[in-house]
Scaffold this active site. Structure first.
Site, PDB file in Angstrom:
ATOM      1  N   TYR A 186       0.858  -1.204   0.000  1.00  0.00           N
ATOM      2  CA  TYR A 186       0.000   0.000   0.000  1.00  0.00           C
ATOM      3  C   TYR A 186       0.890   1.249   0.000  1.00  0.00           C
ATOM      4  CZ  TYR A 186      -3.454   3.326   2.037  1.00  0.00           C
ATOM      5  OH  TYR A 186      -4.263   4.400   2.314  1.00  0.00           O
ATOM      6  N   ALA A 199       3.868   1.462  -1.150  1.00  0.00           N
ATOM      7  CA  ALA A 199       4.487   1.543  -2.482  1.00  0.00           C
ATOM      8  C   ALA A 199       3.510   2.149  -3.488  1.00  0.00           C
ATOM      9  CB  ALA A 199       4.915   0.145  -2.939  1.00  0.00           C
TER      10      ALA A 199
HETATM   11  N1  NAD Z   1      -9.054   6.596   6.376  1.00  0.00           N
HETATM   12  C1  NAD Z   1      -7.754   6.746   6.555  1.00  0.00           C
HETATM   13  O1  NAD Z   1      -7.263   6.673   7.683  1.00  0.00           O
HETATM   14  C2  NAD Z   1      -6.862   7.003   5.365  1.00  0.00           C
HETATM   15  C3  NAD Z   1      -5.529   7.329   5.628  1.00  0.00           C
HETATM   16  C4  NAD Z   1      -4.681   7.595   4.561  1.00  0.00           C
HETATM   17  C5  NAD Z   1      -5.160   7.524   3.273  1.00  0.00           C
HETATM   18  N2  NAD Z   1      -6.459   7.190   3.041  1.00  0.00           N
HETATM   19  C6  NAD Z   1      -6.896   7.129   1.648  1.00  0.00           C
HETATM   20  O2  NAD Z   1      -8.040   7.936   1.479  1.00  0.00           O
HETATM   21  C7  NAD Z   1      -8.870   7.394   0.461  1.00  0.00           C
HETATM   22  C8  NAD Z   1     -10.279   7.199   0.981  1.00  0.00           C
HETATM   23  O3  NAD Z   1     -10.240   6.298   2.064  1.00  0.00           O
HETATM   24  P1  NAD Z   1     -11.452   6.107   3.078  1.00  0.00           P
HETATM   25  O4  NAD Z   1     -10.857   5.915   4.402  1.00  0.00           O
HETATM   26  O5  NAD Z   1     -12.485   7.134   2.852  1.00  0.00           O
HETATM   27  O6  NAD Z   1     -11.964   4.663   2.593  1.00  0.00           O
HETATM   28  P2  NAD Z   1     -13.411   3.984   2.517  1.00  0.00           P
HETATM   29  O7  NAD Z   1     -13.176   2.526   2.578  1.00  0.00           O
HETATM   30  O8  NAD Z   1     -14.341   4.630   3.490  1.00  0.00           O
HETATM   31  O9  NAD Z   1     -13.885   4.397   1.047  1.00  0.00           O
HETATM   32  C9  NAD Z   1     -13.224   3.914  -0.081  1.00  0.00           C
HETATM   33  C10 NAD Z   1     -14.205   3.872  -1.235  1.00  0.00           C
HETATM   34  O10 NAD Z   1     -13.515   3.342  -2.378  1.00  0.00           O
HETATM   35  C11 NAD Z   1     -14.387   2.473  -3.052  1.00  0.00           C
HETATM   36  N3  NAD Z   1     -13.654   1.448  -3.796  1.00  0.00           N
HETATM   37  C12 NAD Z   1     -12.967   0.404  -3.282  1.00  0.00           C
HETATM   38  N4  NAD Z   1     -12.518  -0.388  -4.251  1.00  0.00           N
HETATM   39  C13 NAD Z   1     -12.931   0.178  -5.423  1.00  0.00           C
HETATM   40  C14 NAD Z   1     -12.782  -0.201  -6.777  1.00  0.00           C
HETATM   41  N5  NAD Z   1     -12.151  -1.327  -7.141  1.00  0.00           N
HETATM   42  N6  NAD Z   1     -13.306   0.611  -7.723  1.00  0.00           N
HETATM   43  C15 NAD Z   1     -13.975   1.748  -7.375  1.00  0.00           C
HETATM   44  N7  NAD Z   1     -14.156   2.136  -6.091  1.00  0.00           N
HETATM   45  C16 NAD Z   1     -13.651   1.343  -5.128  1.00  0.00           C
HETATM   46  C17 NAD Z   1     -15.217   1.814  -1.947  1.00  0.00           C
HETATM   47  O11 NAD Z   1     -16.428   1.291  -2.463  1.00  0.00           O
HETATM   48  C18 NAD Z   1     -15.412   2.946  -0.969  1.00  0.00           C
HETATM   49  O12 NAD Z   1     -16.612   3.653  -1.205  1.00  0.00           O
HETATM   50  C19 NAD Z   1      -8.196   6.086   0.017  1.00  0.00           C
HETATM   51  O13 NAD Z   1      -7.422   6.336  -1.127  1.00  0.00           O
HETATM   52  C20 NAD Z   1      -7.314   5.743   1.192  1.00  0.00           C
HETATM   53  O14 NAD Z   1      -6.222   4.958   0.803  1.00  0.00           O
HETATM   54  C21 NAD Z   1      -7.325   6.928   4.063  1.00  0.00           C
END
Ligand code: NAD
Length: 250
Positions: free
Chosen positions: A156, A158
């Site tokens: 992740y 990476a």
């Molecule tokens: N929440 C955290 O602590 C955190 C920290 C750092 C980075 N991020 C990044 O922020 C972004 C949002 O994360 P979040 O916490 O809101 O996650 P979340 O799981 O609440 O939402 C992610 C969304 O992506 C969608 N998704 C997953 N696989 C998919 C696919 N193959 N095609 C299309 N959509 C898809 C899911 O249906 C979901 O609605 C992500 O890129 C995550 O890596 C989150």
């Protein structure tokens, strides 16, 4: 609320949940027509309904970032929007904590597809017309894991590091076409994805964060709004951590 994005269409991936949903709602509040590009049709319909209830406009587009064909179909539908796409926000992401030695190739293929290769393909499909229009904003949501690494999230990290480098490379190429490309790196943020992090690790995060709490999705959405709006017209190729000071990368 100021309608700084009136007349713009914004495609937001991952907008059924967490940070993507908060972003879709915030951009709609700022006047954008929002395309909710998602794997989760039910959650996406809920986001579309909430935007409509608040007086905004939104539409669902099916998207699976693990399928090249699905990405192409989503992009084609998006580009048929009258006036085209002015803003692309790559928010969707996925992963979970596991020692690298236990990872399977299927696991890391999925991590790379959703967090890096899918966003690259989708952006590739959408950015050409922005270049022709000589206007546009691309905002990628990576992670502090991509800046400083994260224990148990090796692949992740990476993928997110790749997304950060992709942001910078594309920003250099897009600048001459009037398109800005920037990146937001959330730290631990209160979303369903974060709830999957083991409790011990979540406690450790809060102790390590200078502001002593995890972030809210709306706080990340504000940073995304900045990069999506004209207020950041002189900013490109930049990486902004929204992480309560957890990382202070130079
Ligand atoms: N929440 C955290 O602590 C955190 C920290 C750092 C980075 N991020 C990044 O922020 C972004 C949002 O994360 P979040 O916490 O809101 O996650 P979340 O799981 O609440 O939402 C992610 C969304 O992506 C969608 N998704 C997953 N696989 C998919 C696919 N193959 N095609 C299309 N959509 C898809 C899911 O249906 C979901 O609605 C992500 O890129 C995550 O890596 C989150």
């Amino acid at each position: 609320m100021e309608k700084t994005l009136s007349g713009k269409t914004a495609l937001v991936t991952g907008a059924a949940s967490g940070i993507g949903k908060a972003t879709a709602l915030r951009l709609a509040q700022a006047g954008a027509n929002v395309l909710v590009a998602e794997l989760d049709a039910k959650g996406a319909a809920q986001t579309v309904a909430e935007i409509a209830d608040a007086g905004g406009t939104a539409r669902y587009l099916a998207l699976d970032l693990c399928s090249g064909e699905a990405i192409d179909r989503c992009a084609q539908e998006a580009l048929a929007t009258p006036g085209g796409i002015g803003i692309v926000v790559n928010v969707a992401g996925w992963g979970y904590s596991q020692p690298f030695v236990q990872n399977t190739p299927d696991f890391w293929d999925r991590v790379m597809a959703i967090n890096l290769n899918g966003p690259i393909r989708l952006t590739h499909r959408l950015v050409g017309p922005m270049f022709e229009a000589r206007s546009g904003k691309v905002v990628n949501v990576a992670s502090d894991a991509g800046r400083v690494g994260s224990l148990g999230e090796t692949v992740y990290s990476a993928a997110k590091g790749g997304l950060i480098a992709f942001t910078k490379g594309l920003a250099r190429e897009a600048a001459r076409h009037g398109v800005n490309v920037n990146c937001v790196c959330p730290g631990p943020t209160d979303t369903p994805l974060y709830q999957a992090v083991p409790e011990k690790l979540r406690d450790a995060f809060v102790k390590a964060i200078p502001l002593r709490r995890i972030g809210q999705p709306q706080e990340v959405a504000e940073a995304i709004l900045f990069f999506a709006s004209a207020q950041s017209d002189y900013v490109t190729g930049q990486v902004l951590s929204v992480s309560g000071g957890l990382t202070m990368a130079g």
